[in-house]
Enzyme design. Structure first.
Site, PDB file in Angstrom:
ATOM      1  N   LYS A  53      49.447  47.403  34.916  1.00  0.00           N
ATOM      2  CA  LYS A  53      48.129  46.792  35.042  1.00  0.00           C
ATOM      3  C   LYS A  53      47.270  47.257  33.872  1.00  0.00           C
ATOM      4  O   LYS A  53      47.121  48.457  33.650  1.00  0.00           O
ATOM      5  CB  LYS A  53      47.496  47.236  36.369  1.00  0.00           C
ATOM      6  CG  LYS A  53      46.011  46.871  36.549  1.00  0.00           C
ATOM      7  CD  LYS A  53      45.839  45.430  36.937  1.00  0.00           C
ATOM      8  CE  LYS A  53      44.403  45.131  37.345  1.00  0.00           C
ATOM      9  NZ  LYS A  53      44.037  45.724  38.638  1.00  0.00           N
ATOM     10  N   ILE A  54      46.723  46.316  33.126  1.00  0.00           N
ATOM     11  CA  ILE A  54      45.832  46.629  32.017  1.00  0.00           C
ATOM     12  C   ILE A  54      44.610  45.712  32.084  1.00  0.00           C
ATOM     13  O   ILE A  54      44.550  44.801  32.911  1.00  0.00           O
ATOM     14  CB  ILE A  54      46.528  46.467  30.649  1.00  0.00           C
ATOM     15  CG1 ILE A  54      46.874  44.990  30.396  1.00  0.00           C
ATOM     16  CG2 ILE A  54      47.754  47.365  30.556  1.00  0.00           C
ATOM     17  CD1 ILE A  54      47.338  44.702  28.969  1.00  0.00           C
ATOM     18  N   SER A  55      43.654  45.947  31.219  1.00  0.00           N
ATOM     19  CA  SER A  55      42.533  45.024  31.072  1.00  0.00           C
ATOM     20  C   SER A  55      42.989  43.790  30.299  1.00  0.00           C
ATOM     21  O   SER A  55      43.812  43.897  29.384  1.00  0.00           O
ATOM     22  CB  SER A  55      41.392  45.690  30.302  1.00  0.00           C
ATOM     23  OG  SER A  55      40.878  46.801  30.988  1.00  0.00           O
ATOM     24  N   THR A 107      37.899  44.777  29.639  1.00  0.00           N
ATOM     25  CA  THR A 107      37.101  43.559  29.738  1.00  0.00           C
ATOM     26  C   THR A 107      35.635  43.910  29.912  1.00  0.00           C
ATOM     27  O   THR A 107      34.756  43.248  29.351  1.00  0.00           O
ATOM     28  CB  THR A 107      37.576  42.699  30.919  1.00  0.00           C
ATOM     29  OG1 THR A 107      38.945  42.363  30.723  1.00  0.00           O
ATOM     30  CG2 THR A 107      36.758  41.429  31.027  1.00  0.00           C
ATOM     31  N   ALA A 108      35.363  44.953  30.683  1.00  0.00           N
ATOM     32  CA  ALA A 108      33.983  45.374  30.888  1.00  0.00           C
ATOM     33  C   ALA A 108      33.305  45.667  29.545  1.00  0.00           C
ATOM     34  O   ALA A 108      32.165  45.256  29.307  1.00  0.00           O
ATOM     35  CB  ALA A 108      33.941  46.613  31.788  1.00  0.00           C
ATOM     36  N   HIS A 151      34.645  48.355  39.391  1.00  0.00           N
ATOM     37  CA  HIS A 151      35.235  48.659  40.692  1.00  0.00           C
ATOM     38  C   HIS A 151      34.167  48.838  41.770  1.00  0.00           C
ATOM     39  O   HIS A 151      33.187  48.107  41.811  1.00  0.00           O
ATOM     40  CB  HIS A 151      36.148  49.877  40.606  1.00  0.00           C
ATOM     41  CG  HIS A 151      37.281  49.719  39.629  1.00  0.00           C
ATOM     42  ND1 HIS A 151      37.939  48.530  39.449  1.00  0.00           N
ATOM     43  CD2 HIS A 151      37.858  50.609  38.775  1.00  0.00           C
ATOM     44  CE1 HIS A 151      38.890  48.690  38.543  1.00  0.00           C
ATOM     45  NE2 HIS A 151      38.852  49.936  38.120  1.00  0.00           N
TER      46      HIS A 151
END
Length: 280
Positions: A53-55, A107-108, A151
């Site tokens: 899992k990555i951005s 992404t943030a 989150h």
């Protein structure tokens, strides 16, 4: 098979059945739990994991060896990152300020930089990368001037007496009309991508049909999180895009990465490659 994802409730909810041998025909998994800043860095090394899992923002660094899977990730509406401050303020006051961020390849962070290009006239100060669960205490204690949070912070920042300067999700949706691509699931190009996709979808369906089965596992890995906050987290980040990105999801990812490339925030890549995993 090596699998890396975060200990966040949406990830443990999605992968619970898969890593607990509840999906027939799947191999054994060697699971590592890691913060998103760590996995974004690991994605540059194909020896790190088979699936991770990555951005979405980290895809340009990983796409040579990994393919984006059409399921298992986090993409949606009303689920964007927040910019928090200790006192009420306005975007112009971020000029020259120290900002805590969870990753410079998240992404943030992309959303924050694209937003700041519109809303902040001067240059911001130092960007300080720290684990996302340390950001709100750092803002509260005055160690940084603002924090970019992700989150469950969306549900808990009031507990730290912080103020929301902006909801980057709301800004992005109003500015572009597209949902927000947050977390991606990638797999090595050399693997049977179709089978892996089917396993992950089966794991999600199992979680949806047996919502209590994964609760102990979720709370074991959640960081001091109540069952209520964990459920809110899952409800927000696990949706129809988790099962299938579809044309809307892929278009949102292409739009985000295309805009970030234009702003020279990420390396260039062939955006048509994003859909490779959907046809294998």
């Amino acid at each position: 098979m090596k699998l890396i994802y975060s200990p966040c409730p949406n990830d443990t909810y999605i992968f619970h059945a898969l890593v607990h041998h509840l999906i027939p025909g799947t191999p054994d998994f060697d699971v590592t739990y890691a913060d998103i800043d760590i996995t974004n860095g690991l994605a540059m090394n194909s020896e790190s994991a088979d699936i991770m899992k990555i951005s979405y923002a980290a895809l340009p660094w990983a796409h040579k060896d990994y393919v984006l899977l059409p399921c298992g990730g986090a993409l949606g509406r009303g689920c964007g990152p927040l910019v928090l401050t200790k006192e009420e303020t306005n975007p112009q006051n971020l000029t020259g300020k120290r900002i805590a961020v969870p990753s410079e390849r998240s992404t943030a962070y992309l959303l924050f930089r694209l937003w700041a290009a519109q809303k902040v006239s001067g240059e911001m100060g130092e960007m300080i990368v720290m684990p996302f669960h340390e950001i709100m205490p750092a803002v509260r204690d005055g160690k940084v001037d603002a924090g970019l949070v992700i989150h469950e912070a969306r549900f808990t920042y009031h507990e730290y007496n912080l103020h929301m300067l902006t909801d980057l999700g709301e800004w992005w949706e109003e500015d572009t009309g597209t949902p927000i691509p947050l977390g991606a699931i990638i797999a090595k190009r050399t693997l049977d991508v179709k089978s892996i996709t089917n396993w992950i979808r089966a794991s999600i369906y199992y979680a949806m049909e047996n919502p209590k089965a994964s609760l102990d596992y979720i709370l074991e890995h959640a960081q001091e999180m109540s069952p209520e906050v964990a459920k809110s987290h899952i409800d927000l980040y696990v949706n129809e895009f988790s099962l299938n990105l579809g044309d809307t999801g892929y278009a949102a990812i292409e739009f985000l990465l295309g805009r970030a490339m234009e702003a020279e925030l990420i390396p260039t890549m062939d955006l048509t490659d994003l859909r490779w995993g959907n046809g294998k």
